[in-house]
Design an enzyme around this catalytic site. Structure first.
Site, PDB file in Angstrom:
ATOM      1  N   LEU A 144       0.853  -1.191   0.000  1.00  0.00           N
ATOM      2  CA  LEU A 144       0.000   0.000   0.000  1.00  0.00           C
ATOM      3  C   LEU A 144       0.883   1.233   0.000  1.00  0.00           C
ATOM      4  O   LEU A 144       1.981   1.236   0.554  1.00  0.00           O
ATOM      5  CB  LEU A 144      -0.894   0.019   1.249  1.00  0.00           C
ATOM      6  CG  LEU A 144      -1.900  -1.120   1.414  1.00  0.00           C
ATOM      7  CD1 LEU A 144      -2.598  -1.003   2.765  1.00  0.00           C
ATOM      8  CD2 LEU A 144      -2.918  -1.117   0.290  1.00  0.00           C
ATOM      9  N   ASP A 145       0.401   2.319  -0.641  1.00  0.00           N
ATOM     10  CA  ASP A 145       1.124   3.586  -0.580  1.00  0.00           C
ATOM     11  C   ASP A 145       1.277   4.011   0.879  1.00  0.00           C
ATOM     12  O   ASP A 145       0.414   3.696   1.716  1.00  0.00           O
ATOM     13  CB  ASP A 145       0.350   4.673  -1.331  1.00  0.00           C
ATOM     14  CG  ASP A 145       0.321   4.433  -2.826  1.00  0.00           C
ATOM     15  OD1 ASP A 145       1.208   3.718  -3.324  1.00  0.00           O
ATOM     16  OD2 ASP A 145      -0.591   4.963  -3.490  1.00  0.00           O
ATOM     17  N   PRO A 146       2.333   4.768   1.202  1.00  0.00           N
ATOM     18  CA  PRO A 146       2.501   5.219   2.591  1.00  0.00           C
ATOM     19  C   PRO A 146       1.281   5.965   3.124  1.00  0.00           C
ATOM     20  O   PRO A 146       0.905   5.797   4.287  1.00  0.00           O
ATOM     21  CB  PRO A 146       3.725   6.137   2.515  1.00  0.00           C
ATOM     22  CG  PRO A 146       4.496   5.644   1.343  1.00  0.00           C
ATOM     23  CD  PRO A 146       3.466   5.186   0.348  1.00  0.00           C
ATOM     24  N   ARG A 175      -5.980   5.729  -7.503  1.00  0.00           N
ATOM     25  CA  ARG A 175      -5.871   7.181  -7.465  1.00  0.00           C
ATOM     26  C   ARG A 175      -6.055   7.777  -8.868  1.00  0.00           C
ATOM     27  O   ARG A 175      -6.755   8.781  -9.039  1.00  0.00           O
ATOM     28  CB  ARG A 175      -4.515   7.577  -6.862  1.00  0.00           C
ATOM     29  CG  ARG A 175      -4.373   7.093  -5.430  1.00  0.00           C
ATOM     30  CD  ARG A 175      -2.955   7.175  -4.906  1.00  0.00           C
ATOM     31  NE  ARG A 175      -2.513   8.537  -4.698  1.00  0.00           N
ATOM     32  CZ  ARG A 175      -1.404   8.867  -4.056  1.00  0.00           C
ATOM     33  NH1 ARG A 175      -0.624   7.910  -3.556  1.00  0.00           N
ATOM     34  NH2 ARG A 175      -1.049  10.119  -3.903  1.00  0.00           N
TER      35      ARG A 175
END
Length: 550
Positions: A397-399, A498
């Site tokens: 997962l993205d930060p 996104r």
């Protein structure tokens, strides 16, 4: 420089320059300056009609600075050229040495134009056009001649067939029959020879025109090679004309900063380098930077008028670190994200083969390749017990994204889980708030993605070169100007959710807080809410859910 009126209080002024690469909203003073610049642009301070054309928008920027007398103000800048001009009153000038550039560039550009004009002549000029027309006319004439001969030969073949039939039904001697058959065979061979002679004659006629066109193609290919080589040579000289200063009073050329590779096109032309150089030139101390997009979005999407974006890594990543040497900079900070350590991991499922954690926002899933001990989910779990050396994240997962993260304890389990997701035997559900109204209640988005060569952190929609990316969605709630949606990634590409949310051909509404693709709030409102899979070793169906903190 434009001074703030009224002047900000000392507590409002940052002690160090804020990180130009940091995600999140800009420093409040930088935002104040940027909003003033936006107001100036809206009021027609410049003729910006060209920026409204599809794909023609550009980045603007402001740099908050402290003057030697302590007063606080800001500088204004833009990327590249504006309305065909490098220099516009009230904006930071370009970084190249105009005298050095003018010494070679006009002649170089004239040479490239001449090569381009000759290339156009060889492609669509009078000579190739006439040759292609003559070849088309000759081909049509040849085809008509061949059709006429073919019809005549078909008729001859029919006559020979009838003659053989009559010969078979008559009482004639064997010698007379053989003579007649030999004569018919000679006629057949004569037709074949005629066809061969005509084909040879046609080929020889065509070859005159084809050879002439081939010679033009050869010259055109040589021109393309020469033009490409001269373009590279000119760009290398252009890059040497860019003088990049730093806060210690030193300077280097943009070419030396990217050596041994050539610098990317436009390196040194972004707003941030121009603004820093302007500050150094006038003895101003840089404090905070903000850059925003103005005008029509790029044709590939990903930029929205008025939205804030950090400095790009592809161009500024090789320039700004040198320019910041000698300054006190908050590198690695995340302005607006809030102070304090990242929350602890919450373990939701664990057995001998795998585990699932609730990853807090702000924590990496994996450490960087060059920072193996950097704080991340994987590092924290490996520190928990020495036996966790074989842990692998199934899908990172993205930060900024919070929620369920699945990890395997051995390669076999990791491979089995990835196969399930690839075959859609396993499922993930995300929840997000979007900035904007979404038309419809549910659907599927299929927009192929590829990395943005201009900014390696971002991804773009590219129908030609992108990889297949599919996302299912359903509206869960509408509240004012925002929409809450559930998202199911059927494929798993970086930033898929996104981009699919923000792109006009997707949902057309960026995820709240997604600074890369359109939002500017401090928090990214994206959460991995649920995961479902078949346990690779027990065969049981595992369903886990973790509600979003927003």
């Amino acid at each position: 420089m434009t001074y703030f009126e009224p002047q900000p209080a000392p507590a409002e002024v940052p002690e160090r320059l804020t990180d130009p690469f940091a995600e999140g909203p800009p420093h409040p003073l930088a935002r104040r300056a940027a909003e003033e610049l936006k107001g100036f642009l809206r009021q027609g301070g410049l003729d910006l009609h060209a920026l409204d054309a599809p794909g023609q928008g550009k980045m603007f920027g402001v740099l908050v600075v402290a003057a030697p007398d302590g007063r606080i103000g800001y500088l204004r800048g833009f990327s590249g050229m504006l309305d065909g001009r490098w220099r516009v009153d009230g904006f930071a000038p370009p970084l190249f040495d105009s005298i050095a550039r003018d010494a070679f560039l006009p002649a170089g550009e004239a040479e490239l134009r001449a090569l381009g004009e000759r290339h156009a002549e060889l492609t669509e000029g009078a000579e190739p056009t006439a040759l292609r027309a003559s070849l088309a006319e000759l081909t049509a004439r040849h085809d008509a001649a061949m059709d006429g001969m073919r019809e005549r030969h078909d008729a001859n073949r029919g006559l020979r067939h009838d003659a053989r039939q009559r010969l078979a039904s008559r009482e004639v001697s064997e010698e007379e029959r053989q003579v007649a058959l030999h004569s018919l065979a000679e006629e057949s061979r004569a037709d074949a020879a005629e066809r061969q002679r005509l084909e040879v004659a046609h080929h020889q006629e065509r070859e005159v025109l084809v050879s002439a066109l081939r010679a033009l193609d050869t010259e055109r290919a040589g021109l393309e090679h020469l033009r490409a080589e001269r373009s590279r040579q000119i760009w290398r000289r252009i890059s040497e004309s860019y003088v990049i200063p730093n806060a210690r009073g030193e300077s280097r050329t943009v070419g030396s900063l990217f050596a041994p590779e050539p610098p990317p096109g436009g390196a040194g032309d972004c707003a941030a380098p121009k603004l820093l150089a302007q500050a150094y030139r006038h003895g101003l101390r840089p404090l905070a930077l903000a850059e925003f997009w103005w005008g029509a979005s790029p044709l590939t999407g990903g930029r929205h008028a008025g939205a804030y974006y950090p400095a790009c890594w592809s161009k500024c990543g090789g320039v700004l670190p040198y320019m910041l040497e000698g300054l006190s900079v908050e590198l690695g900070s995340l302005p607006g994200a809030g102070p304090g350590p990242v929350e602890e991991l919450r373990l939701l499922y664990e057995d001998a083969w795998l585990l699932v954690v609730d990853k807090p926002r702000g924590l990496l899933s994996l450490p960087g390749r060059h920072e193996p001990s950097r704080d991340s989910v994987l590092v924290r779990l490996q520190r928990r017990e020495t036996k966790e050396t074989g842990l692998q994240v199934v899908h990172a997962l993205d930060p900024e994204t919070s929620g369920l993260l699945l990890l395997a304890r051995d390669p076999e389990t990791h491979a089995a889980l990835q196969r399930q997701f690839a075959r859609r035997e396993a499922d993930r559900r995300f929840v997000a708030w979007l900035d904007g109204h979404v038309a419809g209640d549910q659907g599927v988005i299929e927009l192929p993605l590829r990395p943005d060569r201009e900014d390696r952190r971002r991804h773009l929609v590219d129908p030609l070169h992108g990889k297949r990316a599919v996302t299912g969605w359903r509206v869960a709630q509408r509240s004012g100007s925002r929409t809450r949606v559930s998202l199911w990634p059927h494929t798993w590409l970086p930033h898929q959710l996104r981009v699919h949310a923000a792109h006009p051909l997707g949902l057309g509404a960026p995820i709240t807080g997604d600074r890369l693709y359109g939002g500017d709030d401090a928090r990214l409102m994206l959460h991995a809410e649920a995961v479902t899979f078949i346990h690779p070793h027990t065969g049981e169906r595992v369903e886990l859910e973790c509600h979003a903190p927003f």
